[in-house]
Scaffold this motif. Structure first.
Motif, mmCIF file in Angstrom:
data_model
loop_
_atom_site.group_PDB
_atom_site.id
_atom_site.type_symbol
_atom_site.label_atom_id
_atom_site.label_comp_id
_atom_site.label_asym_id
_atom_site.label_seq_id
_atom_site.Cartn_x
_atom_site.Cartn_y
_atom_site.Cartn_z
ATOM 1 N N GLY A 280 0.786 -1.218 0.000
ATOM 2 C CA GLY A 280 0.000 0.000 0.000
ATOM 3 C C GLY A 280 0.824 1.277 0.000
ATOM 4 N N TYR A 281 0.123 2.417 -0.155
ATOM 5 C CA TYR A 281 0.746 3.742 -0.179
ATOM 6 C C TYR A 281 -0.369 4.779 -0.127
ATOM 7 C CZ TYR A 281 -0.739 3.792 -5.072
ATOM 8 O OH TYR A 281 -1.488 3.748 -6.222
ATOM 9 N N VAL A 282 -0.004 6.022 0.046
ATOM 10 C CA VAL A 282 -0.962 7.127 0.028
ATOM 11 C C VAL A 282 -0.741 7.914 -1.251
ATOM 12 C CG1 VAL A 282 -1.771 9.198 1.206
ATOM 13 C CG2 VAL A 282 -0.968 7.240 2.542
ATOM 14 N N ASP A 283 -1.783 8.082 -2.050
ATOM 15 C CA ASP A 283 -1.607 8.758 -3.340
ATOM 16 C C ASP A 283 -1.618 10.279 -3.168
ATOM 17 O OD1 ASP A 283 -4.250 9.698 -3.215
ATOM 18 O OD2 ASP A 283 -5.032 8.175 -4.573
ATOM 19 N N ASN A 284 -1.499 10.993 -4.279
ATOM 20 C CA ASN A 284 -1.403 12.453 -4.246
ATOM 21 C C ASN A 284 -2.672 13.140 -3.767
ATOM 22 O OD1 ASN A 284 1.247 12.638 -4.999
ATOM 23 N ND2 ASN A 284 0.831 12.875 -7.187
ATOM 24 N N ASN A 285 -3.767 12.396 -3.754
ATOM 25 C CA ASN A 285 -5.031 12.948 -3.273
ATOM 26 C C ASN A 285 -5.285 12.614 -1.808
ATOM 27 O OD1 ASN A 285 -5.779 14.048 -5.845
ATOM 28 N ND2 ASN A 285 -6.322 11.961 -6.508
ATOM 29 N N GLY A 286 -4.281 12.004 -1.178
ATOM 30 C CA GLY A 286 -4.421 11.642 0.223
ATOM 31 C C GLY A 286 -5.199 10.375 0.458
ATOM 32 N N VAL A 287 -5.473 9.642 -0.619
ATOM 33 C CA VAL A 287 -6.229 8.397 -0.499
ATOM 34 C C VAL A 287 -5.259 7.248 -0.240
ATOM 35 C CG1 VAL A 287 -7.751 6.778 -1.676
ATOM 36 C CG2 VAL A 287 -8.037 9.243 -2.028
ATOM 37 N N THR A 288 -5.556 6.439 0.743
ATOM 38 C CA THR A 288 -4.706 5.302 1.083
ATOM 39 C C THR A 288 -5.078 4.092 0.245
ATOM 40 O OG1 THR A 288 -4.432 6.066 3.362
ATOM 41 C CG2 THR A 288 -3.965 3.745 2.917
ATOM 42 N N GLU A 289 -4.111 3.601 -0.496
ATOM 43 C CA GLU A 289 -4.288 2.366 -1.267
ATOM 44 C C GLU A 289 -3.805 1.208 -0.398
ATOM 45 O OE1 GLU A 289 -5.309 -0.345 -3.093
ATOM 46 O OE2 GLU A 289 -5.414 1.212 -4.670
ATOM 47 N N THR A 290 -4.718 0.328 -0.049
ATOM 48 C CA THR A 290 -4.371 -0.755 0.874
ATOM 49 C C THR A 290 -3.917 -2.023 0.154
ATOM 50 O OG1 THR A 290 -6.683 -1.494 0.920
ATOM 51 C CG2 THR A 290 -5.981 0.101 2.602
ATOM 52 N N ARG A 291 -4.197 -2.097 -1.123
ATOM 53 C CA ARG A 291 -3.798 -3.304 -1.850
ATOM 54 C C ARG A 291 -2.291 -3.300 -2.117
ATOM 55 N NH1 ARG A 291 -7.949 -2.619 -6.691
ATOM 56 N NH2 ARG A 291 -7.215 -0.497 -6.325
ATOM 57 N N SER A 292 -1.734 -4.477 -2.220
ATOM 58 C CA SER A 292 -0.299 -4.629 -2.417
ATOM 59 C C SER A 292 0.024 -4.900 -3.878
ATOM 60 C CB SER A 292 0.226 -5.785 -1.557
ATOM 61 O OG SER A 292 -0.027 -5.556 -0.187
ATOM 62 N N PHE A 293 1.258 -4.582 -4.266
ATOM 63 C CA PHE A 293 1.707 -4.848 -5.636
ATOM 64 C C PHE A 293 3.196 -5.151 -5.621
ATOM 65 C CE2 PHE A 293 1.837 -0.290 -4.863
ATOM 66 C CZ PHE A 293 3.122 0.059 -5.261
ATOM 67 N N PHE A 294 3.669 -5.786 -6.688
ATOM 68 C CA PHE A 294 5.082 -6.115 -6.799
ATOM 69 C C PHE A 294 5.904 -4.871 -7.106
ATOM 70 C CE2 PHE A 294 3.638 -10.545 -8.054
ATOM 71 C CZ PHE A 294 4.119 -11.146 -6.901
ATOM 72 N N LYS A 295 6.991 -4.694 -6.380
ATOM 73 C CA LYS A 295 7.907 -3.578 -6.612
ATOM 74 C C LYS A 295 9.348 -4.087 -6.745
ATOM 75 C CE LYS A 295 9.207 -2.957 -1.817
ATOM 76 N NZ LYS A 295 9.623 -2.023 -0.762
ATOM 77 N N LYS A 296 9.511 -5.351 -7.007
ATOM 78 C CA LYS A 296 10.798 -6.027 -6.913
ATOM 79 C C LYS A 296 11.919 -5.339 -7.684
ATOM 80 C CE LYS A 296 12.384 -10.779 -6.685
ATOM 81 N NZ LYS A 296 11.880 -12.175 -6.751
#
Length: 502
Positions: free
Chosen positions: A345-361
């Motif tokens: 997860g991460y917080v986007d530019n609009n302040g919305v928290t993305e809780t889903r995970s993704f590959f960043k390897k």
């Protein structure tokens, strides 16, 4: 990685592109091609052009293997995306861009290999006085031709076998060959390459070219894939018992002392540690050149909003392709590979928290290109030493020479690096789960499931639990193969029959 053997062969690549007609497997050579080969350096450039077709290989593995597997639940939340049909087993993906690229990209490489092989056997004998160089170039081209055909047979099953340049008219008479016939060419080419390629290259500029052990490693995987279940379809598995043949090749790699087991998992993929002792064969990129020929695969599975949230430019990953809950939950708490491979997860530019995970390897945020999203400065590892070790364990579990203690020892070596406690009596299913986490986002998961014979049970059980949006089709064994691209079917109706299920 500040190179790749002159991927900037503009004149030659332009000529090859101009030659392509209708069927992607059948570009015809022009008279000017013969005029190009007048000195040894021209033949080296011709072989470099064959390597050039590897450029899209990493993206293909992420789009067709990783996305197809139980590692991702890639249901789009931002409009219909090409990967959604791949993930959800849609029957109408014959026109899918990823599927079409898998066919055309590999046949482009095969054509280039055939072209340079013909030149080497013709003018090469008189132009290249150094017979060892001529033999090496032939071995490189044959290794790559086998590599591309192996990729094709794993995606499509039966495909046309073209071992020479042909005209468009000739190509229209060539149908799909039996899988065993495709393998015959693959094995012949790899055996030649394994016998004739050098163990190492002493010239720095040649770093990254195929070696004897790269050929042995791919040949071992070919034997293992052929030995997999047939599933009663014309797929890559032939039900053969070639596990000992594969094991012998893997042991040669292990015993060569040319490669070693990396002490740090993260360091294997470091931008500052390329060509490390884990790497047996990789796709190398040349960054900062004109035209741009760097890598694109680092952002394929990463949503654009993540880069934007970190003040970086849009890359092209578009919306998120979430890591499946099943994979996330399979990691043990102490497993250091999870945090390295997956962004939770991460917080986007609009302040919305993305809780889903993704590959960043493959993402080093300090290395994001500033001029082109097509120019990431990192190589893609195709085959590494850890893979060879775990493939050896698989062969033993399938009946090749060895003991359960050998299997457990290999697996525990890998687990120890990941910060995990040892286990005992590793089964095939457990081995595949260990491979799943070790090679997450490296494009091997779908191939592993198919080869091991576990794909039906794994995917059949996974879909109902993971598919919370109820958009995936029920799994069927015909989906082990992708459809023949519609563009190829349309060139000459009746030349190719479509794979079952589409």
């Amino acid at each position: 990685m500040k190179k790749i053997f002159g991927f900037s062969l503009i004149a030659m690549i332009g000529l090859l592109s101009a030659c392509e007609k209708k069927l992607d497997l059948s570009p015809i050579s022009l008279p000017t091609t013969d005029n190009f080969y007048t000195q040894p350096a021209d033949f080296i450039q011709g072989v470099n052009a064959v390597y050039n077709a590897l450029a899209t290989y990493p993206d293909r593995q992420l789009n067709l293997s990783e996305t197809r597997s139980d590692n991702l639940y890639a249901v789009s939340d931002g409009g219909v995306r090409e990967w959604e049909g791949i993930n959800s087993f849609h029957k109408t993906i014959a026109g899918n861009a990823y599927v079409t690229e898998a066919w055309s990209g590999n046949y482009t490489g095969i054509f280039k290999a055939n072209l340079i092989l013909e030149q080497l056997s013709g003018k090469g004998a008189s132009v290249i006085a150094d017979t060892s160089l001529r033999t090496r170039l032939e071995a490189e081209a044959r290794y790559l031709r086998a590599f591309y055909y192996f990729d094709l047979v794993r995606w499509f099953g039966r495909v046309p076998v073209i071992d020479k340049t042909v005209s468009p008219g000739e190509a229209l008479q060539i149908g799909r060959s039996a899988v065993n016939d495709v393998y015959s060419l693959i094995i012949s080419d790899l055996q030649f390459a394994a016998a004739k390629l050098p163990e190492v290259y002493t010239v720095a500029a040649d770093k990254g070219r195929a070696t004897k052990y790269a050929a042995k490693g791919i040949l071992a995987l070919v034997y293992m894939t052929r030995s997999g279940s047939t599933y009663d379809i014309n797929g890559p598995g032939l039900g053969l018992n070639e596990w000992n043949q594969a094991l012998g090749l893997l042991n040669e790699i292990i015993g060569s002392s040319k490669y070693s087991f990396g002490a740090s998992y993260a360091n294997i993929f470091s931008y500052t540690n390329e060509n490390n002792p884990e790497v047996i064969f990789d796709v190398q990129y040349n960054t900062g050149s004109t035209p741009v020929v760097g890598a694109t695969f680092p952002w394929v599975l990463v949503p654009d909003a993540y880069f934007q949230a970190l003040g970086k430019g849009t890359q092209g990953g578009l919306t998120i392709r979430p890591v499946s809950k099943n994979l996330l939950n399979s990691y043990e708490a102490a497993d250091t590979r999870k945090g390295f491979s997956i962004q939770s997860g991460y917080v986007d530019n609009n302040g919305v928290t993305e809780t889903r995970s993704f590959f960043k390897k493959y993402v080093d945020i300090t290395k994001v290109p500033t001029t082109s999203r097509l120019d990431w400065p990192i190589n893609f590892i195709v085959l590494r030493f850890t893979d060879v070790l775990l493939l050896k364990a698989e062969c033993i579990l399938k009946g090749a020479s060895g003991t359960q203690a050998d299997v457990d020892g290999i697996v525990n070596q890998v687990r120890n690096r990941a910060g995990l406690l040892p286990i005992a009596n590793v089964s095939l299913a457990r081995l595949m789960e260990e491979r799943r986490k070790e090679f997450a986002a490296e494009g091997s998961r779908w191939h592993d499931l198919v080869r091991s014979g576990l794909v039906e049970s794994v995917m059949t059980n996974w879909i109902p639990v993971e598919d919370v949006q109820k958009v995936m089709q029920p799994f069927q064994k015909n989906y082990l193969l992708y459809p023949i691209p519609q563009t190829e079917l349309d060139v000459k109706p009746g030349l190719y029959e479509q794979n079952l299920g589409y």
